[in-house]
Design a protein around this motif. Structure first.
Motif, PDB file in Angstrom:
ATOM      1  N   ALA A 135      41.217  47.670  36.158  1.00  0.00           N
ATOM      2  CA  ALA A 135      41.405  46.343  36.779  1.00  0.00           C
ATOM      3  C   ALA A 135      42.230  46.394  38.066  1.00  0.00           C
ATOM      4  O   ALA A 135      42.053  45.553  38.955  1.00  0.00           O
ATOM      5  CB  ALA A 135      42.051  45.397  35.776  1.00  0.00           C
ATOM      6  N   HIS A 136      43.085  47.386  38.178  1.00  0.00           N
ATOM      7  CA  HIS A 136      43.889  47.509  39.403  1.00  0.00           C
ATOM      8  C   HIS A 136      43.014  47.797  40.622  1.00  0.00           C
ATOM      9  O   HIS A 136      43.345  47.433  41.747  1.00  0.00           O
ATOM     10  CB  HIS A 136      44.940  48.622  39.236  1.00  0.00           C
ATOM     11  N   ALA A 137      41.881  48.467  40.387  1.00  0.00           N
ATOM     12  CA  ALA A 137      41.037  48.911  41.505  1.00  0.00           C
ATOM     13  C   ALA A 137      39.951  47.894  41.880  1.00  0.00           C
ATOM     14  O   ALA A 137      39.555  47.816  43.035  1.00  0.00           O
ATOM     15  CB  ALA A 137      40.371  50.240  41.156  1.00  0.00           C
ATOM     16  N   SER A 138      39.491  47.134  40.906  1.00  0.00           N
ATOM     17  CA  SER A 138      38.368  46.224  41.165  1.00  0.00           C
ATOM     18  C   SER A 138      38.823  45.019  41.989  1.00  0.00           C
ATOM     19  O   SER A 138      40.011  44.705  42.051  1.00  0.00           O
ATOM     20  CB  SER A 138      37.765  45.764  39.841  1.00  0.00           C
ATOM     21  N   SER A 139      37.856  44.348  42.601  1.00  0.00           N
ATOM     22  CA  SER A 139      38.211  43.152  43.376  1.00  0.00           C
ATOM     23  C   SER A 139      38.222  41.917  42.485  1.00  0.00           C
ATOM     24  O   SER A 139      38.875  40.922  42.801  1.00  0.00           O
ATOM     25  CB  SER A 139      37.237  42.966  44.537  1.00  0.00           C
ATOM     26  N   LEU A 140      37.471  41.981  41.390  1.00  0.00           N
ATOM     27  CA  LEU A 140      37.434  40.891  40.415  1.00  0.00           C
ATOM     28  C   LEU A 140      37.109  41.496  39.057  1.00  0.00           C
ATOM     29  O   LEU A 140      36.215  42.338  38.951  1.00  0.00           O
ATOM     30  CB  LEU A 140      36.340  39.879  40.785  1.00  0.00           C
ATOM     31  N   THR A 141      37.856  41.097  38.047  1.00  0.00           N
ATOM     32  CA  THR A 141      37.574  41.555  36.692  1.00  0.00           C
ATOM     33  C   THR A 141      37.443  40.344  35.791  1.00  0.00           C
ATOM     34  O   THR A 141      38.343  39.501  35.758  1.00  0.00           O
ATOM     35  CB  THR A 141      38.716  42.452  36.158  1.00  0.00           C
ATOM     36  N   VAL A 142      36.326  40.268  35.079  1.00  0.00           N
ATOM     37  CA  VAL A 142      36.153  39.204  34.092  1.00  0.00           C
ATOM     38  C   VAL A 142      35.919  39.863  32.736  1.00  0.00           C
ATOM     39  O   VAL A 142      34.957  40.610  32.559  1.00  0.00           O
ATOM     40  CB  VAL A 142      34.965  38.279  34.440  1.00  0.00           C
ATOM     41  N   GLY A 143      36.818  39.617  31.815  1.00  0.00           N
ATOM     42  CA  GLY A 143      36.692  40.139  30.454  1.00  0.00           C
ATOM     43  C   GLY A 143      36.144  39.062  29.546  1.00  0.00           C
ATOM     44  O   GLY A 143      36.596  37.914  29.590  1.00  0.00           O
ATOM     45  N   LEU A 144      35.180  39.448  28.747  1.00  0.00           N
ATOM     46  CA  LEU A 144      34.506  38.483  27.870  1.00  0.00           C
ATOM     47  C   LEU A 144      34.680  38.928  26.425  1.00  0.00           C
ATOM     48  O   LEU A 144      34.501  40.104  26.108  1.00  0.00           O
ATOM     49  CB  LEU A 144      33.017  38.536  28.207  1.00  0.00           C
ATOM     50  N   ASP A 145      35.017  37.992  25.560  1.00  0.00           N
ATOM     51  CA  ASP A 145      35.087  38.327  24.146  1.00  0.00           C
ATOM     52  C   ASP A 145      34.935  37.053  23.329  1.00  0.00           C
ATOM     53  O   ASP A 145      35.185  35.954  23.840  1.00  0.00           O
ATOM     54  CB  ASP A 145      36.417  39.015  23.808  1.00  0.00           C
ATOM     55  N   SER A 146      34.534  37.224  22.062  1.00  0.00           N
ATOM     56  CA  SER A 146      34.377  36.043  21.202  1.00  0.00           C
ATOM     57  C   SER A 146      35.641  35.756  20.398  1.00  0.00           C
ATOM     58  O   SER A 146      35.690  34.790  19.656  1.00  0.00           O
ATOM     59  CB  SER A 146      33.185  36.247  20.258  1.00  0.00           C
ATOM     60  N   ASP A 147      36.668  36.610  20.538  1.00  0.00           N
ATOM     61  CA  ASP A 147      37.907  36.443  19.781  1.00  0.00           C
ATOM     62  C   ASP A 147      39.008  35.897  20.709  1.00  0.00           C
ATOM     63  O   ASP A 147      39.565  36.637  21.528  1.00  0.00           O
ATOM     64  CB  ASP A 147      38.315  37.802  19.196  1.00  0.00           C
ATOM     65  N   PRO A 148      39.356  34.604  20.577  1.00  0.00           N
ATOM     66  CA  PRO A 148      40.349  34.018  21.481  1.00  0.00           C
ATOM     67  C   PRO A 148      41.738  34.652  21.359  1.00  0.00           C
ATOM     68  O   PRO A 148      42.473  34.741  22.356  1.00  0.00           O
ATOM     69  CB  PRO A 148      40.384  32.539  21.078  1.00  0.00           C
ATOM     70  N   ASP A 149      42.090  35.111  20.162  1.00  0.00           N
ATOM     71  CA  ASP A 149      43.404  35.757  19.997  1.00  0.00           C
ATOM     72  C   ASP A 149      43.475  37.061  20.795  1.00  0.00           C
ATOM     73  O   ASP A 149      44.477  37.365  21.439  1.00  0.00           O
ATOM     74  CB  ASP A 149      43.681  36.043  18.511  1.00  0.00           C
ATOM     75  N   ALA A 150      42.396  37.822  20.730  1.00  0.00           N
ATOM     76  CA  ALA A 150      42.346  39.082  21.495  1.00  0.00           C
ATOM     77  C   ALA A 150      42.421  38.791  22.992  1.00  0.00           C
ATOM     78  O   ALA A 150      43.098  39.511  23.743  1.00  0.00           O
ATOM     79  CB  ALA A 150      41.068  39.843  21.156  1.00  0.00           C
TER      80      ALA A 150
END
Lengths: 98, 145
Positions: free
Chosen positions: A41-56
């Motif tokens: 994530a430090h290197a990318s210009s945009l990072t979007v993380g997707l998951d179905s677990d809101p706690d995670a």
């Protein structure tokens, strides 16, 4: 319980051998608590993380590297219905999730 | 799964990259390792549901490849090691986290406990996962538009 994961750093090494994340817009599917996200994530210009677990996702957001926070987002969604327009990302990563 | 891959293809730019990174069941080895020595004590048993999941993932990628959505560029396996302070912790982890996918048979359980009890003070119990990483490139036009 003290579990260590990948002390040899193989995952990070192979991930960077397989893709150059610099200045790329990255979608990570199944990001969980963001363990893999923190590798690039430090290197990318945009990072979007997707998951179905809101706690995670909450953990992923909190533990997101300071220098990447302003260009990272973590979203509760399913890969079958991605809430993005066409041609939005340069790289997609299936993180232990296919 | 195939629908998810179609969605991923939609949001990627033409010529974009998909990285598929995942563990694959292959009777992962159990080891007791210290700075001085490493000994293999057995292998986990794979359960059919996990093997079926792996097959389904492979099938989904093969299908997306046959539709021309993605082109396989590079693929490798590498080890990903989980380690714990003791044999008990390995057993607890498998029971709590992976009980649907893998199990320790009695012989491996006994051998691991014994090897850990006799090992150096810095010894840890390890499980060697087999990881698959594949780089896919977005292919040509979507099927049907």
């Amino acid at each position: 319980m003290t579990v260590q994961k990948d002390a040899q750093g193989n995952e990070k090494k192979f991930l960077h051998e397989f893709a150059d994340f610099r200045n790329q817009r990255v979608l990570e599917i199944g990001c969980g608590e963001g363990r893999l996200t923190r590798h690039y994530a430090h290197a990318s210009s945009l990072t979007v993380g997707l998951d179905s677990d809101p706690d995670a996702l909450r953990v992923a957001l909190i533990e997101s590297p300071h220098e990447a926070k302003h260009k990272s987002a973590f979203i509760n969604a399913q890969a079958e219905h991605l809430p993005f327009s066409k041609n939005k990302f340069d790289i997609a990563a299936l993180a232990w999730s296919l | 799964m195939v629908h998810a891959l179609s969605e991923i293809r939609r949001v990627l730019i033409p010529n974009g990259i998909l990285i598929d990174l995942r563990p694959v069941l292959d009777r992962w080895t159990v080891e007791v390792a210290s700075a001085r020595a490493t000994s293999q004590t057995g292998r986990v048993t794979d359960f059919p549901v996990g093997l079926k999941d792996d097959a389904a993932a492979n099938q989904a990628m093969a299908e997306s490849e046959s539709k021309g959505w993605f082109i396989r560029e590079r693929e490798e396996f590498f080890p990903f090691v989980y380690s714990w302070d003791s044999a008990n912790e390995l057993e607890e982890w498998i029971a709590e986290e992976w009980e649907d996918f893998v199990a320790l048979d009695e012989e491996t359980r006994r051998a691991t406990r014994s090897a850990w009890a006799l090992a150096d003070a810095d010894a840890r119990v390890q499980l060697n996962l087999k990881m698959l990483i594949t780089r896919w490139r977005v292919g040509g036009e979507l099927e049907g538009g």
